[in-house]
Design a protein around this motif. Structure first.
Motif, PDB file in Angstrom:
ATOM      1  N   GLU A 180       0.841  -1.307   0.188  1.00 42.72           N
ATOM      2  CA  GLU A 180       0.096  -0.179  -0.385  1.00 42.72           C
ATOM      3  C   GLU A 180       0.602   1.094  -0.292  1.00 42.72           C
ATOM      4  OE1 GLU A 180      -2.810   0.568  -0.345  1.00 42.72           O
ATOM      5  OE2 GLU A 180      -3.296  -2.213  -0.667  1.00 42.72           O
ATOM      6  N   GLU A 181       1.817   0.711   0.429  1.00 44.41           N
ATOM      7  CA  GLU A 181       2.762   2.424   0.922  1.00 44.41           C
ATOM      8  C   GLU A 181       3.224   2.439  -0.840  1.00 44.41           C
ATOM      9  OE1 GLU A 181       5.724   1.889   3.917  1.00 44.41           O
ATOM     10  OE2 GLU A 181       4.314   1.614   5.536  1.00 44.41           O
ATOM     11  N   LYS A 241       1.545   4.257  -2.818  1.00 42.36           N
ATOM     12  CA  LYS A 241       0.957   5.564  -2.330  1.00 42.36           C
ATOM     13  C   LYS A 241       2.206   6.175  -3.523  1.00 42.36           C
ATOM     14  CE  LYS A 241       0.227   8.920   0.951  1.00 42.36           C
ATOM     15  NZ  LYS A 241      -0.153   8.784   2.612  1.00 42.36           N
TER      16      LYS A 241
END
Length: 577
Positions: free
Chosen positions: A201-202, A205
């Motif tokens: 997820e990081e 982003k």
């Protein structure tokens, strides 16, 4: 500096030169005067740096260690931000780059690999490459070639920075950077599912931020290029407008109307994108005058001189159709009309002013001087052919008699690979061909363009030798007839009538040939490794099948260069005459 004293021959010192006759010598400025610039107060330097563009700061940082230490210090990043604010619509510096790195990526014109000039920026990967390095040194992999990442997340575009590689062979394949893949693999190695999900997820982003910033940079660069293109277009159009007005004022409007302004404006001096200053205009004016003079010559050649050449062509055809007697000359072969058009009396009539009406009777005074002109032309042709034969002689070989009558004076055409003796070489058709090719392959000079225009109007180019010598082969054949090649003439060899037969083609000896046919046959066997397959098959069919010749000439008409006719044309000619 103190003037040195010189002594004359008697040893006395020369008198000093008076001050009024000496000119003051200006001392040259010392180099390196800006070396003390880093010692100025920092407030003054920072005020100066605030007016510099990012590329100027990069250049200044590369001049000395003092400037580099000052500008590359992280605490002085506000200098680069102030400089970047001078560039309109430039996106902010990304978090993964420093201010100098961002300025180098956006403004430095050098390739990151070879330091050559390169403008291919891949904003997603933070690199800039020239054309060769973009194809060689960008190690990119297609998205479907990473099975480990594919099992974790099928959509790789959300995990890694991607780049659409616009190559037709790859069909716009979406590529990912190998180094980013290896970094992500190391981060995911040894983590459990929850931690891997958090890292993914990081990464998504961060990749979205990189993609958005790259799109903003592309939009900014596209706007800069578009603005620069519009600026150059306005400068170029203004330059063209000024030059066109000057050309029309100087009287070149007929050339502009004939060749069209679109074609004339392709000249490098007209389509240049630099502003037309007084200094550039003084240098461009004579170039344009010369160029428009060439355009006028081409216009006159195509519109006026070509029609007059066609009138001369018809008059020359009628002249050749008269009886073969040619008074006051001993020339046996007349030149082609392409050579006749270049004789001075004929050329003066062709290039007479436009108001002069040129008809067939206008060339009658030039035909009166034709015998002397033809004699001079034949003398030049014989000199060129003699040079070819002389260069083909073996060492310590000295012929006797007239070289034009010797049986060893044999030529080979470089185009059709046929053998010719002297008079046949003068009248050969291949000596009139003009080099052909498509308009894209040709880059003709002005003289070649004029010559090509005359060629298409007359159907031929002026005579030029396209032969090589075959004297060594002729010497071998003549010696096999027990004759001396230094003194053997064509007439003597024809009267000898020594029969020949080929051991390779006719070992039974039943098929015999004249010595001229035997010479051609021997040439075919010696050169079949050098000629092309088409020429080899054509020569073989002519030598072995006994077919009649393809072209004929009328013995009752005057003989000229390239006067050969096909059999049907010769039949019609005989019926008409």
């Amino acid at each position: 500096m103190k003037r040195p004293k010189h002594e004359d021959a008697q040893g006395s010192e020369s008198l000093p030169v008076e001050a009024q006759h000496t000119k003051p010598v200006r001392s040259r400025a010392r180099k390196g005067g800006l070396s003390l610039l880093p010692t100025i107060s920092l407030d003054v330097l920072f005020e100066i740096f605030g007016f510099l563009k990012p590329l100027d700061l990069l250049s200044l940082a590369r001049t000395s260690k003092a400037f580099r230490n000052l500008l590359m210090r992280k605490s002085n990043a506000f200098i680069w931000r102030a400089s970047r604010s001078l560039i309109p619509n430039l996106p902010e510096c990304p978090s993964d780059l420093s201010e100098p790195q961002y300025a180098c990526l956006a403004f430095d014109p050098h390739c990151h690999n070879c330091r050559g000039i390169g403008f291919n920026i891949i904003w997603q990967f933070r690199v800039k490459y020239c054309g060769p390095c973009l194809r060689i040194h960008t190690n990119m992999e297609p998205a479907y070639s990473k099975p480990v990442i594919t099992r974790l997340c099928p959509n790789l575009t959300e995990l890694l920075p991607t780049y659409i590689f616009r190559d037709l062979r790859l069909r716009f394949t979406e590529m990912i950077q190998t180094s980013q893949y290896e970094t992500l693999s190391l981060r995911l190695n040894g983590l459990d599912c929850a931690e891997q999900t958090l890292v993914i997820e990081e990464t998504k982003k961060a990749v979205r931020a990189i993609r958005e910033h790259a799109d903003a940079c592309k939009a900014w660069l596209s706007g800069v290029n578009r603005a620069r293109s519009d600026e150059l277009h306005q400068i170029r159009e203004g330059r063209k407008r000024v030059i066109k007005e000057w050309l029309e004022t100087e009287g070149w409007k007929p050339e502009i109307d004939y060749h069209t302004w679109w074609k004339i404006s392709k000249h490098r001096a007209i389509k240049d994108s630099r502003p037309l200053t007084a200094r550039i205009w003084s240098r461009v004016r004579p170039i344009l005058t010369e160029y428009m003079s060439e355009m006028r010559t081409i216009r006159m050649e195509e519109t006026l001189y070509n029609s007059r050449r066609r009138v001369l062509l018809q008059a020359w055809i009628d002249f050749l159709g008269e009886p073969a007697s040619f008074p006051n000359t001993d020339v046996d072969v007349l030149p082609h009309v392409a050579d006749v058009a270049r004789f001075k009396p004929f050329d003066d009539i062709i290039r007479s002013p436009p108001h002069v009406v040129v008809e067939r009777d206008t060339f009658l005074p030039a035909f009166v001087a034709l015998p002397n002109l033809v004699r001079n032309w034949r003398r030049q042709v014989d000199q060129q052919l003699a040079a070819i034969i002389t260069n083909g002689y073996p060492k310590e070989y000295a012929p006797a008699g007239d070289i034009r009558q010797l049986a060893t004076s044999v030529f080979v055409c470089n185009a059709c690979e046929q053998l010719f003796f002297w008079i046949d070489a003068v009248a050969h058709n291949c000596s009139l061909d003009f080099p052909r090719g498509s308009s894209k392959e040709r880059n003709d000079s002005f003289k070649e363009q004029v010559a090509r225009i005359a060629y298409y109007s007359l159907g031929s180019s002026p005579w030029s030798p396209k032969f090589r010598s075959s004297t060594v082969l002729a010497i071998h054949v003549i010696r096999s007839c027990c004759q001396d090649p230094r003194i053997a003439t064509l007439t003597h060899m024809d009267n000898t009538s020594t029969p020949f037969y080929c051991f390779a083609c006719h070992p039974d000896g039943k098929t015999v040939m004249h010595w001229r046919k035997g010479l051609e046959h021997n040439h075919f066997h010696n050169s079949q490794d050098q000629v092309s397959d088409s020429s080899k098959s054509r020569l073989q069919s002519q030598l072995l099948s006994g077919r009649p010749p393809r072209t004929y000439r009328c013995l009752l008409c005057r003989r000229s260069v390239g006067a050969g006719r096909l059999l049907r044309s010769m039949t019609c000619h005989i019926e008409e005459q």
